[in-house]
Design a protein around this motif. Structure first.
Motif, PDB file in Angstrom:
ATOM      1  N   SER A 181       0.867  -1.173   0.000  1.00  0.00           N
ATOM      2  CA  SER A 181       0.000   0.000   0.000  1.00  0.00           C
ATOM      3  C   SER A 181       0.897   1.214   0.000  1.00  0.00           C
ATOM      4  O   SER A 181       1.802   1.330   0.817  1.00  0.00           O
ATOM      5  N   ILE A 182       0.661   2.104  -0.959  1.00  0.00           N
ATOM      6  CA  ILE A 182       1.447   3.329  -1.068  1.00  0.00           C
ATOM      7  C   ILE A 182       0.473   4.485  -1.163  1.00  0.00           C
ATOM      8  O   ILE A 182      -0.360   4.512  -2.063  1.00  0.00           O
ATOM      9  N   GLU A 183       0.591   5.426  -0.255  1.00  0.00           N
ATOM     10  CA  GLU A 183      -0.243   6.627  -0.316  1.00  0.00           C
ATOM     11  C   GLU A 183      -1.699   6.287  -0.589  1.00  0.00           C
ATOM     12  O   GLU A 183      -2.319   6.821  -1.496  1.00  0.00           O
ATOM     13  N   SER A 184      -2.244   5.385   0.145  1.00  0.00           N
ATOM     14  CA  SER A 184      -3.650   4.964   0.086  1.00  0.00           C
ATOM     15  C   SER A 184      -4.015   4.166  -1.164  1.00  0.00           C
ATOM     16  O   SER A 184      -5.189   3.924  -1.419  1.00  0.00           O
ATOM     17  N   ILE A 185      -3.052   3.739  -1.984  1.00  0.00           N
ATOM     18  CA  ILE A 185      -3.382   2.833  -3.086  1.00  0.00           C
ATOM     19  C   ILE A 185      -2.828   1.450  -2.774  1.00  0.00           C
ATOM     20  O   ILE A 185      -1.852   1.307  -2.053  1.00  0.00           O
ATOM     21  N   GLN A 186      -3.465   0.479  -3.323  1.00  0.00           N
ATOM     22  CA  GLN A 186      -3.056  -0.914  -3.151  1.00  0.00           C
ATOM     23  C   GLN A 186      -2.528  -1.416  -4.481  1.00  0.00           C
ATOM     24  O   GLN A 186      -3.188  -1.258  -5.511  1.00  0.00           O
ATOM     25  N   ILE A 187      -1.335  -2.024  -4.479  1.00  0.00           N
ATOM     26  CA  ILE A 187      -0.776  -2.614  -5.695  1.00  0.00           C
ATOM     27  C   ILE A 187      -0.424  -4.063  -5.396  1.00  0.00           C
ATOM     28  O   ILE A 187       0.249  -4.355  -4.422  1.00  0.00           O
TER      29      ILE A 187
ATOM     30  N   MET B 282      -7.355  -2.501 -17.523  1.00  0.00           N
ATOM     31  CA  MET B 282      -8.746  -2.937 -17.414  1.00  0.00           C
ATOM     32  C   MET B 282      -9.384  -2.474 -16.110  1.00  0.00           C
ATOM     33  O   MET B 282      -8.996  -2.915 -15.030  1.00  0.00           O
ATOM     34  N   ASP B 283     -10.374  -1.591 -16.231  1.00  0.00           N
ATOM     35  CA  ASP B 283     -11.198  -1.239 -15.074  1.00  0.00           C
ATOM     36  C   ASP B 283     -12.022  -2.468 -14.714  1.00  0.00           C
ATOM     37  O   ASP B 283     -12.421  -3.237 -15.595  1.00  0.00           O
ATOM     38  N   LEU B 284     -12.269  -2.677 -13.435  1.00  0.00           N
ATOM     39  CA  LEU B 284     -13.038  -3.855 -13.032  1.00  0.00           C
ATOM     40  C   LEU B 284     -14.539  -3.605 -13.011  1.00  0.00           C
ATOM     41  O   LEU B 284     -15.316  -4.477 -13.377  1.00  0.00           O
ATOM     42  N   GLN B 285     -14.954  -2.438 -12.579  1.00  0.00           N
ATOM     43  CA  GLN B 285     -16.375  -2.137 -12.407  1.00  0.00           C
ATOM     44  C   GLN B 285     -16.881  -1.320 -13.588  1.00  0.00           C
ATOM     45  O   GLN B 285     -16.635  -0.123 -13.661  1.00  0.00           O
ATOM     46  N   MET B 286     -17.577  -1.985 -14.511  1.00  0.00           N
ATOM     47  CA  MET B 286     -18.097  -1.308 -15.700  1.00  0.00           C
ATOM     48  C   MET B 286     -19.471  -1.873 -16.048  1.00  0.00           C
ATOM     49  O   MET B 286     -19.766  -3.012 -15.727  1.00  0.00           O
ATOM     50  N   PRO B 287     -20.285  -1.066 -16.735  1.00  0.00           N
ATOM     51  CA  PRO B 287     -21.578  -1.585 -17.198  1.00  0.00           C
ATOM     52  C   PRO B 287     -21.386  -2.540 -18.376  1.00  0.00           C
ATOM     53  O   PRO B 287     -20.312  -2.595 -18.956  1.00  0.00           O
ATOM     54  N   ILE B 288     -22.407  -3.247 -18.709  1.00  0.00           N
ATOM     55  CA  ILE B 288     -22.486  -4.203 -19.822  1.00  0.00           C
ATOM     56  C   ILE B 288     -21.656  -5.448 -19.533  1.00  0.00           C
ATOM     57  O   ILE B 288     -22.183  -6.536 -19.462  1.00  0.00           O
ATOM     58  N   MET B 289     -20.337  -5.298 -19.382  1.00  0.00           N
ATOM     59  CA  MET B 289     -19.473  -6.416 -18.986  1.00  0.00           C
ATOM     60  C   MET B 289     -18.324  -5.841 -18.171  1.00  0.00           C
ATOM     61  O   MET B 289     -17.625  -4.945 -18.621  1.00  0.00           O
ATOM     62  N   GLY B 290     -18.145  -6.356 -16.987  1.00  0.00           N
ATOM     63  CA  GLY B 290     -17.080  -5.891 -16.107  1.00  0.00           C
ATOM     64  C   GLY B 290     -15.715  -6.430 -16.509  1.00  0.00           C
ATOM     65  O   GLY B 290     -15.586  -7.285 -17.395  1.00  0.00           O
TER      66      GLY B 290
ATOM     67  N   ASN C  57     -13.378   0.633  -6.313  1.00  0.00           N
ATOM     68  CA  ASN C  57     -14.062  -0.107  -5.241  1.00  0.00           C
ATOM     69  C   ASN C  57     -13.140  -1.181  -4.693  1.00  0.00           C
ATOM     70  O   ASN C  57     -13.193  -2.330  -5.105  1.00  0.00           O
ATOM     71  N   TYR C  58     -12.284  -0.795  -3.777  1.00  0.00           N
ATOM     72  CA  TYR C  58     -11.325  -1.755  -3.242  1.00  0.00           C
ATOM     73  C   TYR C  58     -12.022  -2.725  -2.292  1.00  0.00           C
ATOM     74  O   TYR C  58     -12.555  -2.338  -1.267  1.00  0.00           O
TER      75      TYR C  58
ATOM     76  N   LYS D 267      -7.726   2.551  -7.212  1.00  0.00           N
ATOM     77  CA  LYS D 267      -7.800   3.987  -7.499  1.00  0.00           C
ATOM     78  C   LYS D 267      -7.936   4.727  -6.177  1.00  0.00           C
ATOM     79  O   LYS D 267      -8.438   4.156  -5.222  1.00  0.00           O
ATOM     80  N   PRO D 268      -7.559   5.959  -6.118  1.00  0.00           N
ATOM     81  CA  PRO D 268      -6.946   6.769  -7.172  1.00  0.00           C
ATOM     82  C   PRO D 268      -5.450   6.487  -7.265  1.00  0.00           C
ATOM     83  O   PRO D 268      -4.798   6.197  -6.269  1.00  0.00           O
ATOM     84  N   PHE D 269      -4.920   6.549  -8.464  1.00  0.00           N
ATOM     85  CA  PHE D 269      -3.492   6.366  -8.680  1.00  0.00           C
ATOM     86  C   PHE D 269      -3.023   7.457  -9.626  1.00  0.00           C
ATOM     87  O   PHE D 269      -3.827   8.097 -10.295  1.00  0.00           O
ATOM     88  N   GLN D 270      -1.732   7.647  -9.694  1.00  0.00           N
ATOM     89  CA  GLN D 270      -1.170   8.630 -10.614  1.00  0.00           C
ATOM     90  C   GLN D 270      -0.888   7.950 -11.951  1.00  0.00           C
ATOM     91  O   GLN D 270      -0.561   6.763 -11.998  1.00  0.00           O
ATOM     92  N   CYS D 271      -0.981   8.718 -13.024  1.00  0.00           N
ATOM     93  CA  CYS D 271      -0.708   8.175 -14.358  1.00  0.00           C
ATOM     94  C   CYS D 271       0.691   7.590 -14.438  1.00  0.00           C
ATOM     95  O   CYS D 271       0.909   6.584 -15.114  1.00  0.00           O
ATOM     96  N   LYS D 272       1.635   8.186 -13.734  1.00  0.00           N
ATOM     97  CA  LYS D 272       3.003   7.669 -13.789  1.00  0.00           C
ATOM     98  C   LYS D 272       3.085   6.253 -13.225  1.00  0.00           C
ATOM     99  O   LYS D 272       3.932   5.473 -13.650  1.00  0.00           O
TER     100      LYS D 272
END
Length: 171
Positions: A29-35, A99-107, A136-137, A156-161
């Motif tokens: 966990s770095i700065e509130s993100i999970q990798i 790949m985003d996990l939470q999406m409409p139509i197909m996750g 949605n962690y 999320k949230p994460f930086q583009c870098k």
């Protein structure tokens, strides 16, 4: 598979016959993100030649990542949901999938399972790395992402870098 989140996922796994159990090699966990990462199967491809499939339903997130990536990689294709991602993947090869996990139509989980099935049918030697991300962690998302064959889980949230660094590590 020891941990099953819902019956639909269990049925989908049985239906398409995927049984992968990747091993997590790094989690933090770095700065509130999970990798969470599995071992990369790296190539020596130059970053400016990399073909990326970005799958994200939120227009602002999609545009931010697209603009950032277009200055770093060779090609960025966009899919607004998992169904579009599977259709694009069936027609074209990519070096990495975001790949985003939470999406409409197909996750993202179902889309990734279908992409892995396409790879199995094509008998690819090196599966396309898939970086999963979600706002949605939940621990189940993380575990299932790795279990079904995704290579990285990023909250999320994460930086583009961070995405750019992961692309460099996995391509």
């Amino acid at each position: 598979m020891q941990k099953m989140v819902n019956e639909r996922l269990a049925a989908l796994l049985d239906e398409i016959g995927i049984e992968t159990k990747k091993k997590i090699y790094w989690e933090e966990s770095i700065e509130s993100i999970q990798i969470v990462k599995t071992h990369p199967n790296k190539t020596d491809k130059k970053i400016e030649d990399v073909r990326v499939l970005l799958v994200e339903d939120q227009p602002s997130n999609r545009k931010t990542l697209e603009v950032y990536l277009k200055h770093k990689v060779g090609k960025v294709d966009i899919a607004e949901n998992g169904k579009q991602a599977v259709e694009k993947y069936a027609k074209e090869e990519y070096d990495i999938i975001l790949m985003d996990l939470q999406m409409p139509i197909m996750g993202g989980i179902e889309a990734s399972l279908r992409i892995r099935k396409i790879e199995e049918e094509r008998q690819v030697k090196r599966p396309t790395p898939i970086i999963a991300f979600t706002a949605n962690y939940y621990s189940d998302d993380k575990d299932i992402s790795v279990e079904i064959g995704m290579d990285v889980y990023l909250s999320k949230p994460f930086q583009c870098k961070t995405i750019y660094e992961l692309i460099q590590e996995y391509v």
